[in-house]
Design a protein around this motif. Structure first.
Motif, PDB file in Angstrom:
ATOM      1  N   ASN A 202       2.303   8.369  -5.989  1.00 20.53           N
ATOM      2  CA  ASN A 202       2.391   8.669  -7.409  1.00 20.53           C
ATOM      3  C   ASN A 202       2.750  10.129  -7.600  1.00 20.53           C
TER       4      ASN A 202
ATOM      5  N   ARG B   9       0.845  -1.183   0.000  1.00 21.24           N
ATOM      6  CA  ARG B   9       0.000   0.000   0.000  1.00 21.24           C
ATOM      7  C   ARG B   9       0.881   1.232   0.000  1.00 21.24           C
TER       8      ARG B   9
ATOM      9  N   THR C 245       8.783   2.657  -2.229  1.00 23.41           N
ATOM     10  CA  THR C 245       8.592   2.673  -3.676  1.00 23.41           C
ATOM     11  C   THR C 245       7.942   3.981  -4.094  1.00 23.41           C
TER      12      THR C 245
ATOM     13  N   THR D 193      -1.820   5.810  -5.902  1.00 19.99           N
ATOM     14  CA  THR D 193      -2.552   4.732  -6.563  1.00 19.99           C
ATOM     15  C   THR D 193      -2.907   3.707  -5.486  1.00 19.99           C
ATOM     16  N   THR D 194      -3.422   2.559  -5.898  1.00 21.59           N
ATOM     17  CA  THR D 194      -3.783   1.542  -4.907  1.00 21.59           C
ATOM     18  C   THR D 194      -2.551   1.021  -4.167  1.00 21.59           C
ATOM     19  N   THR D 195      -1.399   1.043  -4.823  1.00 28.38           N
ATOM     20  CA  THR D 195      -0.219   0.447  -4.209  1.00 28.38           C
ATOM     21  C   THR D 195       0.920   1.431  -3.930  1.00 28.38           C
ATOM     22  N   ASP D 196       0.986   2.550  -4.642  1.00 29.50           N
ATOM     23  CA  ASP D 196       2.175   3.388  -4.560  1.00 29.50           C
ATOM     24  C   ASP D 196       1.827   4.864  -4.409  1.00 29.50           C
TER      25      ASP D 196
ATOM     26  N   GLN E  48       6.028   5.875  -7.787  1.00 33.49           N
ATOM     27  CA  GLN E  48       5.631   5.789  -9.187  1.00 33.49           C
ATOM     28  C   GLN E  48       5.691   7.186  -9.787  1.00 33.49           C
TER      29      GLN E  48
END
Lengths: 199, 383
Positions: free
Chosen positions: A64, A32, A116, A59-62, A118
């Protein structure tokens, strides 16, 4: 099965029903956006680049970051060289055709901090030029060649931007939304045919 | 005439002869290339001075097809990417869609998935041991050892899913059907056999002097180089970096399971082999834990799924640890029953892009071993 065993099983089942366990699966809980990192990134960018053209969302995971193509080199160099960010690994480069100009999406990972990010780089319509990252990350070379052949990007500064997966003399960009699915005339030399598959 | 460095520039005695570099074409149809892969080696005597890989012979337009089909229709194409470990690819695809749509998976299905994914990992590693041993020069023996165990795992997969290589067993929200009755017993028997098979490989290859001499100190890679080149999975762990996505960015039920992350010391070819060998033992350990701990009954598919799956605007980059490294999917949904974009980040593709750096300066025979040690699967490289 004896009656005792049945009774035991019955009681066990009853206990399990009485105490339902929480689901074990952690996919929803992991991978997440990291809020702590988002704050660090926002602070760092505000400090280095007042009134910056970057917008940060999730976003749903990163986390951005939206970045215009002309500022990409500066931003990626900053991400790589600032100690609190330290993004040393380029995991993925992906083109996207939103039908209003091309978009190039980068994913980075930091082995030092484990976070992480993006980067979403949106090109204006009629412009497909993006600075190449091959000088900063050797792995960018093939990723960019793939995006170039599939979408028609031009990565300025790339040493060798010829086709990778497609035939070398084929000048089509199959992943554009305007490109039809398996149009037979391109592969077979027939002038006008109907598309092969219709899902 | 030639633009390549000559033997004199490489300090090799030529005794007054003028020498010219030669190009050798390897592949696309060649047993040492593990599929339809072609590389052009420029050699100066026995030594490689340049290498250019050519890929794309197996390009099937996976991403374009996925964009044009329903979420559930694409399932069968994704296990044709890494076809040695089809279940790992299905797992990644299902988890990407589940992440986009926010679908939950029942516990029993998660355990079944992990068992199947780890069996696939063992399967893929056995293929590596077999083919790599043949590359190094054990002729057919290692291949037969590998295939013996693979055949048992494939039999088990056929009992569970109805197919061997491309089972299409996973579904969005679970798996398609429950395990057969005698699965636990059969699976433990297969695991015992796998352990014996790994010991056979230890006896055949790991302690073999010829094998060690050919692999040790060949193309060592530092962690910094590995990260820069985009190496992941066993290739990166061989350099000594302890990084496994199952631990670093966990998914499914991996946080609840106990396993070690084996690492190498100097990233040479021998370390890459040893890391895979240790990983196969860890996979056996994971499966045994799952068999012990999994719920003995329960649903295997989320019952609340709609007939047609539609996903609103969402975007995710889902990372999984494939058998070759980071197997990730960047997925975008914009409403409707089809994904807007699905990008596969395939591990062997990125490892292969570093082939030139690893091969230049070695001998031709060693170049084949280095290519083998990357463990490429062309279905995944070419998409």
């Amino acid at each position: 099965m004896t009656s005792e065993e049945q009774q035991q099983e019955g009681t066990q089942d009853g206990q399990q029903e009485a105490k339902p366990q929480a689901p074990l699966a952690t996919l929803a809980a992991t991978q997440r956006p990291n809020q702590e990192f988002k704050k660090t990134l926002t602070d760092t960018l505000d400090k280095l680049f007042p009134n910056s053209p970057f917008t940060i969302d999730e976003t749903t995971t990163d986390v951005n970051v939206h970045c215009p193509p002309e500022h990409l080199s500066w931003l990626v160099t900053t991400l790589k060289e600032r100690k609190e960010l330290a993004f040393d690994y380029l995991r993925n480069v992906s083109g996207v055709d939103y039908e209003e100009g091309l978009t190039c999406v980068y994913h980075f990972y930091s082995f030092k901090h484990g976070h992480t990010v993006q980067l979403t780089v949106k090109c204006p319509p009629d412009n497909v030029h993006i600075p190449s990252l091959t000088g900063l990350y050797a792995t960018a070379s093939w990723h960019e060649r793939e995006a170039a052949e599939m979408f028609g990007f031009v990565f300025d500064g790339h040493p060798n931007l010829k086709n990778l997966l497609l035939e070398e003399d084929l000048d089509i960009h199959p992943l554009l939304k305007a490109h039809p699915l398996q149009k037979p005339e391109i592969l077979q030399g027939i002038e006008d045919g109907t598309p092969g598959f219709d899902f | 005439m030639s633009t390549w460095p000559t033997t004199r520039e490489m300090d090799i005695e030529t005794d007054g002869f003028d020498t010219v570099d030669m190009s050798i074409n390897v592949g696309p149809q060649h047993p040492a290339t593990h599929g339809v892969f072609r590389m052009v080696l420029t050699v100066d005597g026995e030594r490689v001075v340049d290498c250019e890989p050519y890929i794309g012979y197996l390009h099937r337009g996976l991403e374009k097809l996925t964009e044009n089909a329903d979420y559930r229709q694409s399932m069968g194409w994704w296990d044709r990417t890494d076809y040695l470990a089809g279940m790992c690819c299905e797992g990644a695809y299902c988890m990407a869609v589940e992440k986009l749509a926010g679908i939950e998976v029942p516990d029993r299905a998660e355990y079944i998935r992990v068992i199947m994914m780890e069996l696939s990992r063992i399967n893929s590693h056995f293929m590596f041991f077999g083919a790599f041993g043949a590359d190094v020069g054990s002729m057919g023996t290692s291949f037969i050892y590998g295939w013996r165990e693979r055949e048992r795992i494939y039999d088990l997969m056929e009992e569970v899913a109805g197919d061997r290589m491309f089972p299409t067993y996973f579904r969005i929200g679970g798996v398609t059907m429950d395990l057969p009755d005698n699965f636990e017993q059969r699976c433990r028997w297969v695991l015992d056999s796998v352990k014996k098979g790994l010991e056979d490989f230890d006896g055949l290859l790991t302690g073999n002097e010829v094998f060690i001499e050919r692999c040790r100190d060949l193309s060592p890679v530092t962690p910094e180089q590995g990260i820069n080149w985009g190496l992941t999975g066993p290739m990166l762990r061989a350099t000594g970096l302890k990084w496994d996505i199952r631990r670093a960015e966990p998914y499914s039920i991996y946080p609840h399971l106990k396993f070690e992350i084996p690492v190498g010391r100097q990233g040479d070819v021998f370390d890459r082999y040893m890391v895979r060998m240790a990983e196969a033992y860890q996979s056996v350990r994971i499966i045994e834990q799952c068999l012990d701990e999994m719920p003995k009954s329960g649903l295997v598919l989320n019952p609340s799924l709609p007939k047609t799956l539609r996903v609103n605007d969402a975007e995710c980059y889902l990372r999984t640890e494939g058998t070759k490294g980071e197997y990730s999917i960047y997925a975008i949904a914009k409403g409707g029953n089809k994904p807007y974009r699905m990008k596969l980040r395939s591990p062997a593709f990125c490892s292969l892009s570093a082939l030139r750096e690893m091969v230049v300066g070695t001998y031709v025979a060693d170049a084949i071993i280095i290519l083998g040690s990357i463990d490429i699967v062309l279905g995944e490289v070419d998409k």
